[in-house]
Scaffold this motif. Structure first.
Motif, PDB file in Angstrom:
ATOM      1  N   SER A   1     102.181  31.446  81.132  1.00  0.00           N
ATOM      2  CA  SER A   1     103.629  31.565  81.155  1.00  0.00           C
ATOM      3  C   SER A   1     104.036  32.929  81.717  1.00  0.00           C
ATOM      4  O   SER A   1     103.416  33.948  81.429  1.00  0.00           O
TER       5      SER A   1
ATOM      6  N   ASP B   1     107.112  34.190  81.212  1.00  0.00           N
ATOM      7  CA  ASP B   1     108.176  34.738  80.369  1.00  0.00           C
ATOM      8  C   ASP B   1     107.844  34.431  78.911  1.00  0.00           C
ATOM      9  O   ASP B   1     107.818  33.259  78.522  1.00  0.00           O
TER      10      ASP B   1
ATOM     11  N   SER C   1     109.538  34.509  76.367  1.00  0.00           N
ATOM     12  CA  SER C   1     110.597  33.759  75.700  1.00  0.00           C
ATOM     13  C   SER C   1     110.562  32.274  76.050  1.00  0.00           C
ATOM     14  O   SER C   1     111.245  31.467  75.416  1.00  0.00           O
ATOM     15  N   ARG C   2     109.771  31.931  77.087  1.00  0.00           N
ATOM     16  CA  ARG C   2     109.690  30.535  77.510  1.00  0.00           C
ATOM     17  C   ARG C   2     108.322  29.917  77.255  1.00  0.00           C
ATOM     18  O   ARG C   2     108.021  28.843  77.765  1.00  0.00           O
ATOM     19  N   GLU C   3     107.481  30.592  76.496  1.00  0.00           N
ATOM     20  CA  GLU C   3     106.125  30.100  76.292  1.00  0.00           C
ATOM     21  C   GLU C   3     106.092  28.758  75.571  1.00  0.00           C
ATOM     22  O   GLU C   3     105.110  28.019  75.686  1.00  0.00           O
TER      23      GLU C   3
ATOM     24  N   TRP D   1     108.359  26.458  76.171  1.00  0.00           N
ATOM     25  CA  TRP D   1     108.949  25.452  77.054  1.00  0.00           C
ATOM     26  C   TRP D   1     107.814  24.577  77.583  1.00  0.00           C
ATOM     27  O   TRP D   1     106.780  25.094  78.036  1.00  0.00           O
TER      28      TRP D   1
ATOM     29  N   HIS E   1     106.440  25.140  81.647  1.00  0.00           N
ATOM     30  CA  HIS E   1     106.394  26.458  82.264  1.00  0.00           C
ATOM     31  C   HIS E   1     105.020  27.113  82.151  1.00  0.00           C
ATOM     32  O   HIS E   1     104.887  28.322  82.303  1.00  0.00           O
TER      33      HIS E   1
END
Length: 328
Positions: free
Chosen positions: A88, A90, A92-94, A96, A99
């Motif tokens: 990932s 980001d 904060s997007r792990e 998601w 992603h």
């Protein structure tokens, strides 16, 4: 500098690979540019990075390399450029779902982002940073073939793949008429030789160039004990754990004593040893400073005689290939 073919390809690459993981977190952009200039001047044409390198933010390392390319002077044309995809970008997007890893969606998204950061129109080698147990291999090759047709990548490579996955991935590529993996980056050095059991034999069988990472095993093979005794930086973290393992300090001490008698530098010998091993294209060296790069360059010219090689095998015996490694 010596050059060799990358696996079964017609691509010629230097026998040392410039690793860039330190660019950003530990080495400033200006110093990183100086190191890349020095590497190119010395004949190193194979540069390796990954989309997640850079610390905070992830991707910073690719940006530093892209800014170096933007200086001109045919820098991009002289370099064989490899980057990686899997993790990932980001934190904060792990969580998601689309992603990370090797879905066609994430591959497409990631390659475009890497090209933008690197300020180039194509990647010479696009590498899978880890196996993806959920994504079908056929989907991965569909994405790769599309990128090749679009001119965004030339070759695909792997990193941290087991031997069976190298075989499976290239057999599926053969069935589809795809070219298949051309390189494998794996943990391999004098101290950690388990890649000899399955990974390197599979790479040789399928025509992949082997690119060892961590050739000094986190500094363990770089004269660690001598440096500690001289008041230098003590081993910490994972390196300290490795040195504390049963028998490890005795092995490293024997290694340093052997080379001290011959007036040889441990780090240079560790790199030179890798260059003598079957299937090895070249190890990744990740200098934090220009001085560290100079030491790595000396390893290419260092010739290890048969007696020294035998002594090194005596200190760090390899497991051998399977099945002989664990069966008759």
């Amino acid at each position: 500098m010596e050059y060799t073919q990358l696996g079964r390809t017609g691509l010629k690459v230097s026998r040392l690979v410039l690793g860039t993981m330190n660019f950003g977190p530990h080495t400033t952009e200006a110093d990183s540019h100086a190191i890349m200039d020095a590497a190119l001047d010395a004949g190193i044409n194979y540069f390796d990075t990954a989309n997640t390198y850079g610390g905070d933010p992830r991707g910073r390392t690719e940006e530093i390399i892209g800014n170096w390319f933007a200086k001109g002077g045919d820098r991009r044309d002289k370099v064989v450029l490899a980057t990686k995809v899997y993790g990932s970008m980001d934190p904060s997007r792990e969580d998601w779902p689309n992603h990370t890893k090797l879905s066609a969606l994430n591959i497409r998204r990631s390659v475009d982002a890497s090209l933008q950061r690197l300020q180039t129109d194509h990647l010479d080698i696009y590498q899978f940073h880890h196996i993806d147990r959920a994504t079908p291999v056929e989907e991965i090759w569909q994405a790769v073939d599309t990128l090749v047709q679009q001119g965004k990548i030339l070759y695909a490579g792997s990193s941290n793949f087991p031997g069976w996955k190298i075989a499976q991935t290239n057999e599926r590529a053969r069935q589809k008429g795809s070219y298949g993996l051309v390189s494998e980056q794996c943990l391999y050095n004098l101290f950690e030789r388990r890649a000899e059991m399955e990974i390197i034999p599979a790479a040789i069988e399928y025509g992949l160039g082997v690119i060892p990472w961590s050739p000094l095993h986190g500094g363990l093979l770089g004269g660690m004990i001598r440096k500690e005794a001289e008041g230098g930086r003590r081993a910490g973290g994972l390196t300290a754990d490795r040195l504390a393992a049963p028998g490890a300090r005795e092995q490293i001490q024997a290694y340093e004593d052997l080379l001290a008698k011959q007036g040889l530098d441990p780090a240079e010998v560790a790199l030179a040893w890798l260059l003598t091993q079957p299937g090895i294209t070249g190890p990744i060296v990740g200098p934090r400073t220009a001085e560290q790069l100079e030491g790595a360059l000396r390893a290419v010219e260092l010739e290890l005689d048969a007696e020294l090689l035998a002594s090194l095998d005596g200190i760090f015996p390899g497991p051998g290939a399977t099945p002989e490694a664990f069966a008759w």
